[in-house]
Scaffold this motif. Structure first.
Motif, PDB file in Angstrom:
ATOM      1  N   MET A   1       0.842  -1.243   0.253  1.00 58.09           N
ATOM      2  CA  MET A   1       0.135  -0.121  -0.101  1.00 58.09           C
ATOM      3  C   MET A   1       1.078   1.166  -0.155  1.00 58.09           C
ATOM      4  O   MET A   1       1.536   1.718   0.957  1.00 58.09           O
ATOM      5  N   GLY A   2       1.024   1.908  -1.069  1.00 57.92           N
ATOM      6  CA  GLY A   2       1.965   3.110  -1.136  1.00 57.92           C
ATOM      7  C   GLY A   2       0.917   4.262  -1.232  1.00 57.92           C
ATOM      8  O   GLY A   2      -0.176   4.584  -0.674  1.00 57.92           O
ATOM      9  N   GLY A   3       1.619   5.325  -2.209  1.00 60.38           N
ATOM     10  CA  GLY A   3       0.841   6.516  -2.051  1.00 60.38           C
ATOM     11  C   GLY A   3      -0.158   6.578  -3.171  1.00 60.38           C
ATOM     12  O   GLY A   3      -1.279   7.382  -3.140  1.00 60.38           O
ATOM     13  N   GLY A   4      -0.084   6.071  -4.283  1.00 60.82           N
ATOM     14  CA  GLY A   4      -1.030   6.054  -5.515  1.00 60.82           C
ATOM     15  C   GLY A   4      -1.726   4.656  -5.797  1.00 60.82           C
ATOM     16  O   GLY A   4      -2.964   4.699  -6.277  1.00 60.82           O
ATOM     17  N   SER A   5      -1.134   3.606  -5.333  1.00 61.49           N
ATOM     18  CA  SER A   5      -1.786   2.436  -5.753  1.00 61.49           C
ATOM     19  C   SER A   5      -1.582   1.373  -4.703  1.00 61.49           C
ATOM     20  O   SER A   5      -0.700   1.446  -3.543  1.00 61.49           O
ATOM     21  N   THR A   6      -2.448   0.388  -4.862  1.00 59.83           N
ATOM     22  CA  THR A   6      -2.500  -0.988  -3.843  1.00 59.83           C
ATOM     23  C   THR A   6      -2.197  -2.160  -4.762  1.00 59.83           C
ATOM     24  O   THR A   6      -2.867  -2.469  -5.736  1.00 59.83           O
TER      25      THR A   6
ATOM     26  N   LEU B   1      -3.402  -1.965  -8.423  1.00 60.07           N
ATOM     27  CA  LEU B   1      -4.806  -1.211  -8.486  1.00 60.07           C
ATOM     28  C   LEU B   1      -4.465   0.157  -8.165  1.00 60.07           C
ATOM     29  O   LEU B   1      -3.947   0.743  -7.246  1.00 60.07           O
ATOM     30  N   ALA B   2      -5.518   1.234  -8.627  1.00 54.57           N
ATOM     31  CA  ALA B   2      -5.568   2.726  -8.427  1.00 54.57           C
ATOM     32  C   ALA B   2      -5.844   2.613  -7.054  1.00 54.57           C
ATOM     33  O   ALA B   2      -7.126   2.052  -6.525  1.00 54.57           O
ATOM     34  N   GLY B   3      -5.512   3.705  -6.127  1.00 51.81           N
ATOM     35  CA  GLY B   3      -6.123   4.196  -4.970  1.00 51.81           C
ATOM     36  C   GLY B   3      -5.366   3.865  -3.804  1.00 51.81           C
ATOM     37  O   GLY B   3      -5.068   2.625  -3.483  1.00 51.81           O
ATOM     38  N   ALA B   4      -4.895   4.680  -3.188  1.00 56.93           N
ATOM     39  CA  ALA B   4      -4.057   4.536  -1.783  1.00 56.93           C
ATOM     40  C   ALA B   4      -4.176   5.876  -0.998  1.00 56.93           C
ATOM     41  O   ALA B   4      -4.935   6.534  -0.987  1.00 56.93           O
ATOM     42  N   GLY B   5      -2.856   6.042  -0.467  1.00 60.69           N
ATOM     43  CA  GLY B   5      -2.693   7.131   0.453  1.00 60.69           C
ATOM     44  C   GLY B   5      -2.989   8.633  -0.227  1.00 60.69           C
ATOM     45  O   GLY B   5      -3.761   9.425   0.519  1.00 60.69           O
TER      46      GLY B   5
END
Length: 607
Positions: free
Chosen positions: A413-418, A434-438
């Motif tokens: 789990m990063g800034g932009g993606s999971t 996948l798109a979506g994270a921090g």
């Protein structure tokens, strides 16, 4: 000895790992982390990688020029934005003007009267009840004196509207107490001789009449159609301690821009999804045609403008890549609310409108990391190669966590993606990006709380809160009381603060601590729990076959997210814990470590 560098370029941070291969075998040397320079997947990333390499080289006691090969990750940029379900822009023309400040009203009750400037009140007849307008040119002492004199001479002063933050100071000097709303910055816009109402709620309560369209109908004698037109005004005043509404004639106009629809083309067909169906419906329909080939937005709508803007941004920073080769390959939609300014208002009023937050993964036919490799090679003079998919490299790095073994499942789990990956005992990896994270969480916290301060939203996301209840004690969000021998700074009194390791930062927001906490936790669940389950379902048909998961990436360090994910996954009998890369880095540096390991091991098969 041959020194290898692995560089993980993320949306928020860039991490580097150095390793050395010699006749005695392989060993890790050092690591470093810096903020990513430029948008992920663009040549601007090279500067950040170079800085991280310099730091890691210094820690290892070598020069950057001693590095033989730099290996960077293969990944797509992820961008987040919000698309309104329906934006209603309430334009106050010649119908009503509103102003409020829930922080510092004075008095309590509802006052109805005719607007009149306090400086010219003596020119008005005495048979009316008045709402006096007090501009900043009048001091609070002079204003109070004039109101007392007017009341003594027979004028009925029902309430007051004050431009400065002086309502309480005036109220305390009056012989006959009346409600005041202050900090109405655009007081000059209020016409005189018009019927208006001021409402101030008792302590601990919120206004009841002016936040109710039927309450306004009773005061201003509105018919059914007119009552419908004041609903946006009532909405913008809900939950506030004070308000003022002035009836000036004419109509309230509401301009609506539709959110539009997403068109998703997948390997199993094409679907069109209206954004106002909400995030749950969007994600359900997307799954019907997944894996996705492209996602576009309806022209002339908010979501269309948002998607087009993402693609244009990618083209602008991607050298030699045509706009036609850029496509949105994955979407995460999250239901939220955002404050929308009420145009024509007097004190910055907003109306909370439904919205859908969207993170979109933008990919190109020729992955932009190739351009990053070229720029980095030019920057350092070292051979650079794009080495592997993020999730695959993260799984290799996660294997260095003490106690980890095969089969291994990782959640990155990063800034932009999971990302999720399943590494089998045979060395075969199945992965998903996948798109979506921090970054999406930060964006939505910023939007939903109306902060307009992305840095503050980031700190709210990553730190617990407290309320300063006196100069010598605070109450933390878990209910504990902390006392101090020395007084806290006066500017913190009564404020919600962030318990940052660098000190106490006040949160400048009208929302209380409970509201901020609720927004923060709700957004994290909608993004991280949703994406964790979504990613794991992509790599296995049966979640109950997974026994344990190693969580890596910056968001695995969060004080809430791992527990939220563990609680959800426990329903499937899954245990999840933070990784400790190389037994020293915690959940960070997994991808960079994997890039170095992959080179030392001669590569890993993946599918």
């Amino acid at each position: 000895m041959k020194i290898i560098a692995g560089a993980d370029i993320g949306n928020s941070t860039t991490e580097v790992c150095l390793g050395a291969i010699s006749d005695n075998g392989f060993r890790f040397l050092s690591e470093a982390m810096v903020a990513t320079t430029g948008m992920k997947g663009t040549p601007a990333n090279a500067k950040g990688v170079r800085v991280a390499l310099e730091q890691a080289a210094e820690a290892a006691g070598i020069q950057v020029q001693d590095i033989a090969v730099i290996r960077i990750n293969e990944a797509a940029p992820v961008m987040g934005d919000t698309a309104m379900e329906t934006i209603t822009e309430t334009v106050i023309t010649q119908s009503a003007m509103i102003g409020h400040n829930p922080d510092t009203p004075a008095g309590a009750g509802l006052a109805v009267g005719i607007t009149a400037g306090l400086e010219t009140l003596q020119e008005k007849p005495k048979g009316e009840a008045y709402l006096v307008l007090i501009p900043q040119s009048l001091s609070y002492e002079e204003a109070a004196e004039r109101i007392n004199e007017a009341a003594a001479s027979g004028y009925t002063i029902a309430g007051g509207i004050v431009q400065r933050d002086e309502g309480v100071l005036i109220y305390n000097r009056l012989k006959e107490k009346i409600p005041f709303v202050d900090e109405v910055k655009a007081i000059e816009k209020i016409p005189e001789g018009k019927k208006g109402a001021v409402e101030v709620a008792p302590d601990g309560q919120t206004i009841q009449t002016l936040s109710n369209p039927y309450g306004m109908a009773s005061i201003f004698h509105l018919n059914a159609d007119e009552t419908k037109s004041v609903v946006p005004i009532a909405k913008s005043l809900m939950g506030n301690r004070s308000a003022v509404v002035i009836r000036t004639g004419g109509e309230v106009r509401a301009k609506t821009i539709q959110a539009g629809a997403l068109t998703a083309v997948g390997e199993r067909g094409t679907v069109q999804i209206p954004v106002d169906a909400g995030a749950e419906a969007i994600m359900a329909r997307l799954s019907e045609v997944a894996p996705l080939i492209s996602v576009t937005g309806e022209e002339g709508t908010h979501v269309g403008a948002m998607i087009d803007g993402m693609i244009r941004s990618m083209k602008d920073v991607s050298e030699g890549i045509s706009q036609h080769s850029i496509a949105v390959k994955d979407v995460l939609a999250v239901d939220t609310t955002i404050p929308v300014s009420v145009e024509g208002a007097l004190a910055g009023e907003v109306s909370m409108e439904n919205a859908v937050g969207i993170a979109a993964m933008v990919k190109t036919d020729a992955l932009p990391m190739r351009n990053v490799a070229k720029a980095l090679s030019s920057e350092t003079g070292i051979y650079v190669e794009v080495a592997g998919v993020e999730a695959v490299m993260a799984s290799l790095g996660a294997l260095t966590t003490p106690g980890a073994g095969l089969p291994l499942v990782i959640l990155d789990m990063g800034g932009g993606s999971t990302d999720a990956a399943l590494l089998s005992p045979e060395g075969v990896v199945k992965s998903i990006h996948l798109a979506g994270a921090g970054q999406l969480a930060t964006l939505l916290i910023d939007s939903e709380l109306g902060l307009e301060n992305r840095g503050l939203a980031e700190r709210i996301k990553t730190h617990p809160l407290a309320k300063v209840e006196s100069m010598f004690h605070i109450r933390t969000e878990d209910g504990l009381v902390r006392f101090f021998e020395e007084p806290l700074p006066p500017k913190l009194y009564g404020k919600v603060i962030i318990l940052d390791e660098d000190g106490y930062l006040p949160v400048e927001s009208r929302a209380g601590m409970e509201k901020i906490i609720a927004v923060r936790r709700d957004i994290k669940k909608k993004i991280f729990v949703t994406n964790a389950v979504r990613a794991l379902r992509e790599i296995t048909e049966n979640l109950r076959e997974i026994k344990s998961i190693v969580m890596v990436g910056g968001c695995a360090l969060d004080f809430e997210i791992p527990a939220m994910i563990l609680q959800e996954l426990s329903r499937y009998g899954i245990t999840a814990g933070r990784g400790n890369i190389r037994g020293a880095c915690g959940p960070r540096n997994a991808v960079a470590t994997g890039l170095v390991m992959s080179y030392a091991d001669g590569g890993t098969r993946h599918g």
